[in-house]
Design a protein around this motif. Structure first.
Motif, mmCIF file in Angstrom:
data_model
loop_
_atom_site.group_PDB
_atom_site.id
_atom_site.type_symbol
_atom_site.label_atom_id
_atom_site.label_comp_id
_atom_site.label_asym_id
_atom_site.label_seq_id
_atom_site.Cartn_x
_atom_site.Cartn_y
_atom_site.Cartn_z
ATOM 1 N N LEU A 192 4.653 19.121 -49.349
ATOM 2 C CA LEU A 192 4.361 20.498 -49.058
ATOM 3 C C LEU A 192 4.304 20.959 -47.664
ATOM 4 O O LEU A 192 4.860 21.899 -47.196
ATOM 5 N N ARG A 193 4.164 19.886 -46.847
ATOM 6 C CA ARG A 193 4.286 20.228 -45.303
ATOM 7 C C ARG A 193 5.699 20.106 -44.963
ATOM 8 O O ARG A 193 6.059 20.966 -43.926
ATOM 9 N N GLU A 194 6.482 19.386 -45.662
ATOM 10 C CA GLU A 194 7.969 19.323 -45.283
ATOM 11 C C GLU A 194 8.521 20.807 -45.524
ATOM 12 O O GLU A 194 9.235 21.249 -45.031
ATOM 13 N N ALA A 195 8.022 21.318 -46.667
ATOM 14 C CA ALA A 195 8.370 22.562 -46.842
ATOM 15 C C ALA A 195 8.173 23.600 -45.661
ATOM 16 O O ALA A 195 8.993 24.664 -45.619
ATOM 17 N N ASP A 196 7.042 23.592 -45.298
ATOM 18 C CA ASP A 196 6.640 24.468 -44.200
ATOM 19 C C ASP A 196 7.586 24.008 -42.906
ATOM 20 O O ASP A 196 8.061 24.926 -42.356
ATOM 21 N N ALA A 197 7.794 22.742 -42.615
ATOM 22 C CA ALA A 197 8.697 22.527 -41.593
ATOM 23 C C ALA A 197 9.940 23.022 -41.682
ATOM 24 O O ALA A 197 10.714 23.321 -40.617
ATOM 25 N N GLN A 199 -0.022 11.129 -38.408
ATOM 26 C CA GLN A 199 0.730 12.312 -37.900
ATOM 27 C C GLN A 199 0.560 13.797 -38.080
ATOM 28 O O GLN A 199 0.354 14.693 -37.574
ATOM 29 N N HIS A 200 -0.008 14.020 -39.631
ATOM 30 C CA HIS A 200 -0.397 15.105 -40.177
ATOM 31 C C HIS A 200 -1.662 15.515 -39.433
ATOM 32 O O HIS A 200 -1.789 16.836 -39.034
ATOM 33 N N VAL A 201 -2.590 14.672 -39.101
ATOM 34 C CA VAL A 201 -3.743 15.185 -38.501
ATOM 35 C C VAL A 201 -3.482 15.367 -37.083
ATOM 36 O O VAL A 201 -4.041 16.563 -36.394
ATOM 37 N N VAL A 215 -7.169 10.773 -48.740
ATOM 38 C CA VAL A 215 -6.476 11.770 -47.588
ATOM 39 C C VAL A 215 -7.354 11.135 -46.115
ATOM 40 O O VAL A 215 -8.272 10.683 -46.422
ATOM 41 N N TYR A 216 -6.762 11.669 -45.139
ATOM 42 C CA TYR A 216 -7.535 11.454 -43.797
ATOM 43 C C TYR A 216 -8.761 12.386 -43.762
ATOM 44 O O TYR A 216 -8.589 13.669 -44.308
ATOM 45 N N GLY A 217 -9.845 11.855 -43.274
ATOM 46 C CA GLY A 217 -11.081 12.770 -43.194
ATOM 47 C C GLY A 217 -11.536 12.930 -41.570
ATOM 48 O O GLY A 217 -10.800 12.272 -40.898
ATOM 49 N N LEU A 218 -12.107 14.146 -41.303
ATOM 50 C CA LEU A 218 -12.461 14.405 -40.052
ATOM 51 C C LEU A 218 -13.810 14.198 -40.033
ATOM 52 O O LEU A 218 -14.717 14.659 -40.469
ATOM 53 N N GLY A 219 -14.238 12.728 -39.357
ATOM 54 C CA GLY A 219 -15.839 12.413 -39.302
ATOM 55 C C GLY A 219 -16.474 12.796 -38.067
ATOM 56 O O GLY A 219 -16.194 12.947 -37.096
ATOM 57 N N ALA A 220 -18.027 12.734 -38.546
ATOM 58 C CA ALA A 220 -19.272 12.850 -37.488
ATOM 59 C C ALA A 220 -20.371 12.194 -38.208
ATOM 60 O O ALA A 220 -20.245 12.095 -39.354
ATOM 61 N N ARG A 221 -20.960 11.718 -37.318
ATOM 62 C CA ARG A 221 -22.355 11.194 -37.721
ATOM 63 C C ARG A 221 -23.044 12.141 -38.458
ATOM 64 O O ARG A 221 -23.293 13.199 -38.341
ATOM 65 N N VAL A 243 -21.012 8.832 -42.355
ATOM 66 C CA VAL A 243 -20.220 9.463 -41.588
ATOM 67 C C VAL A 243 -19.688 10.880 -42.524
ATOM 68 O O VAL A 243 -19.173 10.672 -43.710
ATOM 69 N N ALA A 244 -20.134 11.898 -42.294
ATOM 70 C CA ALA A 244 -19.871 13.143 -43.071
ATOM 71 C C ALA A 244 -18.217 13.645 -42.781
ATOM 72 O O ALA A 244 -18.172 13.782 -41.642
ATOM 73 N N ALA A 245 -17.496 13.544 -43.862
ATOM 74 C CA ALA A 245 -16.183 13.761 -43.442
ATOM 75 C C ALA A 245 -15.315 14.680 -44.423
ATOM 76 O O ALA A 245 -15.407 14.144 -45.425
ATOM 77 N N PRO A 246 -14.976 15.824 -44.168
ATOM 78 C CA PRO A 246 -14.310 16.719 -44.982
ATOM 79 C C PRO A 246 -12.685 16.045 -44.812
ATOM 80 O O PRO A 246 -12.534 15.487 -43.854
ATOM 81 N N SER A 247 -11.822 16.649 -45.659
ATOM 82 C CA SER A 247 -10.278 16.259 -45.256
ATOM 83 C C SER A 247 -10.160 17.049 -43.750
ATOM 84 O O SER A 247 -10.594 17.823 -43.748
ATOM 85 N N ALA A 248 -9.053 16.321 -43.235
ATOM 86 C CA ALA A 248 -8.762 16.575 -41.966
ATOM 87 C C ALA A 248 -7.723 17.535 -41.591
ATOM 88 O O ALA A 248 -7.017 17.436 -40.707
ATOM 89 N N ASN A 249 -7.962 18.735 -42.214
ATOM 90 C CA ASN A 249 -6.875 19.860 -42.165
ATOM 91 C C ASN A 249 -7.897 21.043 -41.982
ATOM 92 O O ASN A 249 -9.048 21.032 -42.043
#
Ligand code: TXA
Ligand code: MG
Length: 341
Positions: free
Chosen positions: A306-311, A173-175, A46-52, A156-162
């Motif tokens: 699951l995102r489509e369901a919300d959309a 696009q999800h991010v 999945v995409y992550g949200l990273g920082a040093r 790079v510390a990165a949790p999922s970008a949600n």
């Protein structure tokens, strides 16, 4: 907003809301990270949200952008196994074997931490989670960051970008949809195409006598047992707070049903979406969200569906899970968490 599978930045980098930069150039993401800004990065899971991982103020911004509690530890992403070991104080032989077999790839190892891994990464625990992603774009980011900082084992510390508790992003696009508001003018979102695996990495606790799976993923328990020659244990002393019962949840209410129960869905269930293997037909009046051919495709398509369901503003999603073999176990795990309120 729709979710194109293709490359958002094939033409030119663009500023979103006049703020966050969307780019396909790993060098741009590496430079932002080097300067202490955030970069959302593609991985094969999945995409992550990273920082040093060595900058407390940058990591604090990751928590703030996600709305994540500070005691939930982050995964440190590194270029290779050699870099990983500098973040750990002790690595059992069988953890070396797992790294050898599955890195780069969708596997995270939890190990006793070295002095490098600060409390602001580990949530105050004495362990650190380490991963080498197989995504070539993220690999280039780490290589260039290592050059910029003259540090081959840079993390790079990165949790999922949600946002905390929500569905993980599997496209840039999800991010964009989820985090643009929370990011600043110097932060970057790196376009790297749709995530190939689609569910988060397998997390293996390597701090005890035998491996313990803390979160199922593409690397299966059977594969871990095969490579380590050890039966996976049931009990871990490690706390993995992100593996809460309720997680990965869309706004629609999710329930798991059997293929037989599908026939009993009532006409008033018109705002209902269905997730099931392609071999299962869609009853009239139900919105088909995904029709994967197999468990691998199920994993890859799950979060977009699951995102489509919300959309589509569906009130309910019913899912007929795949069989639990291989990555099927991870799909069932995520569906059960999405279904927990
Ligand atoms: O596939 C993935 O693992 C993605 C990509 C971006 O790498 N990352 C991801 O990160 O899913 P996150 O933060 O959303 O989930 C990481 C999980 C959390 O459940 C957290 O509690 C657990 O890993 N974790 C992190 N460090 C840990 C540690 N030291 N001990 C135990 N669990 C840890
Ligand atoms: Mg997450």
């Amino acid at each position: 907003m729709t979710t194109p599978a293709g490359d958002l930045t094939a033409r030119a980098p663009s500023r979103l809301n006049g703020a966050v930069l969307l780019t396909a150039d790993p060098a741009v993401a590496a430079a932002a990270l080097a300067d202490g800004h955030l970069a959302a990065v593609p991985t094969e899971t999945v995409y992550g949200l990273g920082a040093r991982a060595d900058l407390p103020h940058a990591v604090a911004r990751v928590y703030a952008a996600k709305g994540r509690p500070a005691d939930h530890p982050l995964i440190v992403h590194v270029r290779d196994a050699q870099a990983a070991w500098s973040w750990a104080s002790h690595v059992p032989m069988w953890a070396h074997a797992l790294a050898e077999a599955f890195w780069p790839g969708p596997l995270t190892l939890v190990l006793p931490r070295s002095a490098r891994a600060g409390d602001f990464i580990t949530g105050g625990q004495d362990t650190v989670a380490l991963r080498v992603s197989a995504h070539p774009g993220f690999g280039q980011v780490l290589d260039q960051l290592a050059t910029l900082l003259d540090d081959p084992s840079v993390g790079v510390a990165a949790p999922s970008a949600n946002r905390f508790g929500r569905v993980s992003p599997t496209t840039a696009q999800h991010v964009v949809d989820e985090l643009t508001e929370a990011l600043g003018p110097h932060d970057v979102i790196l376009e790297g195409g749709p995530s190939r695996v689609g569910v988060e990495s397998t997390i293996v606790d390597c701090t005890g006598p035998a491996p313990v799976i803390l979160r199922p993923g593409h690397v299966s328990a059977e594969q871990v047992e095969q490579v380590t020659g050890a039966a996976t244990g049931e009990h871990s002393t490690v706390r993995a707070p992100g593996t809460l019962a309720s997680h990965y949840a869309p706004r629609a209410a999710v329930s798991l049903i059997s293929a037989e129960a599908l026939d009993d869905l009532q006409p008033q269930d018109a705002r209902t979406g269905l997730l099931a293997l392609a071999s299962i037909a869609t009853p009239p009046g139900i919105v088909r969200l995904a029709a994967p051919e197999n468990a691998d495709d199920y994993a890859r398509d799950l979060y977009s569906a699951l995102r489509e369901a919300d959309a589509l503003e569906l009130s309910r999603v019913v899912a007929i899970p795949p069989s639990p073999a291989g990555i099927g176990a991870a799909v069932i795990d995520r569906l059960e968490r999405a279904a927990t309120r």
